[in-house]
Enzyme design. Structure first.
Site, mmCIF file in Angstrom:
data_model
loop_
_atom_site.group_PDB
_atom_site.id
_atom_site.type_symbol
_atom_site.label_atom_id
_atom_site.label_comp_id
_atom_site.label_asym_id
_atom_site.label_seq_id
_atom_site.Cartn_x
_atom_site.Cartn_y
_atom_site.Cartn_z
ATOM 1 N N HIS A 56 136.742 12.556 66.142
ATOM 2 C CA HIS A 56 137.942 12.409 65.305
ATOM 3 C C HIS A 56 139.166 12.034 66.124
ATOM 4 O O HIS A 56 140.169 11.564 65.581
ATOM 5 C CB HIS A 56 138.194 13.717 64.553
ATOM 6 N N ASP B 204 128.538 -2.566 52.960
ATOM 7 C CA ASP B 204 127.330 -3.354 52.680
ATOM 8 C C ASP B 204 126.860 -4.004 53.978
ATOM 9 O O ASP B 204 127.550 -4.849 54.554
ATOM 10 C CB ASP B 204 127.645 -4.419 51.622
#
Length: 475
Positions: free
Chosen positions: A168, A392
């Site tokens: 993070h 995608d």
């Protein structure tokens, strides 16, 4: 609200030896300093994506396609291929862009995608998460460790699962989403990402110490703050779905003037209050809610397009356990509204239209550094804008994309909840909220939440309260 718990599902995963994936072309060797906000987020966060078999497409191996796309994307996002170093100048952290690469794991599992369906839907919690995201020993530290760990697991049906562990310190959820969208575009034939990355972490650095935005961030001297002693094997995980019907029901517990609050505020108030009731804390216990505040957008920090660093802060509301449990939901909601009002109405910097100032994002980090967090603190993270299900790689959009809780990844998972966008099998749009609590607390929490979404409407001024505000997209 619907809730689900992890059903027993046993499968085996065959993993190849983890390898590093480096940029496909030479990249600059340089040091890039992290922002003050980046430095405070020294932990890893896991994300998972599920994909169906592309029956009408060419028979290609998703592992090879994604691995190659990652290598090409790292040419543009080359800091991800580096390592965090500690500077001798006051311990300031920087990324040394070494080009070493990100950790990549290739795996096969003897299971089909449809076997993960829980009540005919693919939703968390997911069984055997550690099999789908193997934590390579020594790979998820902060200093001198890979900044990304990625595992692609082929399924027997031809589909696959991509799981990620993100350090993070280099990026928030939206920044990771931006990188993964770039990987997806390159996997589908793009020569370069449609959104080019921007570093510019200095935009969020403080030039001088800043005052905290409101007094709630001060340490409460004398307040009793205790940790919740919970052994890992005592925890159970459920996931709760909040759609339009559930939000309308919750709003019926509010007076009319609070019904126009955002769904995020209302749901957060509901969860915070129910959680506090479920843990049966000492009435004088100091309980605090931390909720993420996104700094992106012209009305806030006006960061450049392509910025993929951490652009979040934490707003905070607090109370005693007694006041939170004994008062109405409206009381809890007003605490959150008041905290946001103070946060959003500071003296502006520069542009008069800027209501979210840099002072807040620069100053809350000093609080987070010095404050000792404990089990009576609750963190709520909204990732509805980081649509991991939209990525995608050539197999269409993900069936599910969002955070997961990997056993042992978060030391105290009962302290944190994620709001994950989701459309269920009925076509209802809302949010899923994974909750990981001790068994006894979970049982109480389920009862309290059930009351909020199923009890008769609260009467205000002798009239049953109803909600006229359309829910639209959740939160």
């Amino acid at each position: 609200m619907t809730s689900s718990k992890c059903e027993t599902l046993v499968f085996t995963t065959r993993r190849k030896e983890p390898k590093l994936v480096s940029p496909s072309r030479p990249t600059p060797h340089e040091f890039k300093y992290l922002s003050d906000i980046d430095e405070r987020l020294r932990f890893h966060t896991p994300v998972i994506q599920f994909y169906r078999n592309n029956e009408n497409g060419p028979k290609i191996d998703p592992v090879d396609v994604i691995r190659e796309a990652i290598a090409n994307a790292l040419v543009f996002y080359y800091p991800f291929a580096g390592r965090v170093r500690e500077s001798p100048l006051g311990g300031k952290l920087a990324v040394e862009c070494t080009g070493e690469g990100v950790m990549f794991i290739e795996a096969d599992a003897d299971i089909r995608l449809d076997q993960f369906n829980n009540q005919n839907e693919l939703k968390p919690p997911f069984p055997c998460s550690n099999e789908l995201l193997y934590v390579v020993p020594g790979s998820i530290g902060v200093i001198d460790c890979p900044l990304l760990l990625i595992q692609v697991t082929r399924l027997m049906c031809g589909g696959f699962i991509l799981a990620i562990s993100l350090n993070h310190i280099i990026s928030d959820a939206q920044g990771l989403h931006q990188f993964m969208m770039a990987v997806g575009e390159i996997a589908r034939g793009y020569e370069s990402p449609s959104v080019l990355p921007v570093w510019q972490r200095d935009l969020l650095n403080s030039q001088e110490p800043q005052a905290l935005p409101n007094r709630e961030y001060d340490l409460v001297h004398g307040a009793r703050v205790v940790s919740l002693p919970v052994r890992q094997n005592q925890r159970v995980q459920h996931t709760f779905f909040f759609g339009q019907q559930e939000m309308v029901s919750i709003k019926k517990h509010l007076p009319p003037h609070l019904r126009t609050c955002s769904n995020f505020e209302i749901l957060t108030a509901c969860l915070w209050r129910c959680r506090t009731q479920a843990f049966n804390l000492d009435p004088k216990e100091d309980v605090r809610l931390f909720y993420t505040v996104n700094g992106r957008g012209k009305e806030r920090l006006n960061l450049p397009e392509g910025f993929y660093g951490n652009a979040l802060g934490y707003g905070m509301a607090f109370s005693t356990a007694q006041n939170l449990c004994n008062n109405s939901l409206g009381y809890t909601l007003e605490l959150i509204i008041q905290s946001k009002y103070k946060l959003l109405n500071q003296e502006t910097v520069g542009d008069k239209d800027t209501t979210m100032t840099k002072n807040f994002f620069r100053s809350w980090t000093s609080f987070m550094t010095n404050y000792a967090l404990a089990g009576s603190h609750y963190f709520v993270t909204d990732v509805t804008r980081a649509r991991f299900d939209q990525v995608d790689y050539g197999w269409g959009k993900a069936v599910y994309g969002g955070p997961i809780i990997v056993d042992g990844d978060l030391p105290n998972p009962e302290e944190r909840s994620f709001y994950i966008p989701y459309e269920n099998s009925k076509g209802e749009y809302g949010v899923y909220v994974p909750i990981c609590f001790p068994q006894e607390s979970m049982e109480k929490f389920v009862i309290e939440i059930g009351r909020m979404v199923s009890e008769s409407p609260v009467k205000w001024n002798n009239q049953s309260q109803t909600s006229k505000k359309p829910i639209g997209s959740a939160l």
